[in-house]
Enzyme design. Sequence first.
Site, mmCIF file in Angstrom:
data_model
loop_
_atom_site.group_PDB
_atom_site.id
_atom_site.type_symbol
_atom_site.label_atom_id
_atom_site.label_comp_id
_atom_site.label_asym_id
_atom_site.label_seq_id
_atom_site.Cartn_x
_atom_site.Cartn_y
_atom_site.Cartn_z
ATOM 1 N N CYS A 60 -0.832 4.868 5.880
ATOM 2 C CA CYS A 60 0.733 4.375 5.761
ATOM 3 C C CYS A 60 0.754 3.165 5.530
ATOM 4 O O CYS A 60 0.257 2.176 6.358
ATOM 5 C CB CYS A 60 1.359 5.030 6.765
ATOM 6 S SG CYS A 60 3.147 4.413 6.803
ATOM 7 N N ASN A 61 1.371 2.676 4.509
ATOM 8 C CA ASN A 61 1.485 1.355 4.168
ATOM 9 C C ASN A 61 2.380 0.503 5.269
ATOM 10 O O ASN A 61 2.324 -0.601 5.507
ATOM 11 C CB ASN A 61 2.190 1.021 2.848
ATOM 12 C CG ASN A 61 1.252 1.244 1.694
ATOM 13 O OD1 ASN A 61 -0.157 1.174 1.828
ATOM 14 N ND2 ASN A 61 1.761 1.747 0.622
#
Length: 115
Positions: free
Chosen positions: A9-10
Amino acid sequence: MIVYGIPNCNTVKKAQDWLKAHQQDFEFHDFKKKGITAEKLTEWFNTFGWEKVINKNGLTFKKLAKEEQAEINSADKAIVYLMQNTSAIKRPIIEQNGKAILIGFVEDTYKEKLK
């Protein structure tokens, strides 16, 4: 400090990078691999509200039919849904000294809470 999230997840990556840059030690809890308990979700609901813990902007939730989304209308139903679909938990969630203090990543909020 524990950072709850998923590794690809960024937003989780941004939060971890920020913590490392500010010499904050943390343990990472990958809830895709390790899962999450109903008790932990209840703690987070009590801190942030159950509606905020569900990531309604994420693909996992958006893939549901409108009727299915509408059926997740209480904390109890949200717990069942999130335990089966951990990708739908807003992330990261950060706990310090056993208490949830942050959800998502907003740099100014991190600066304020983690002085």
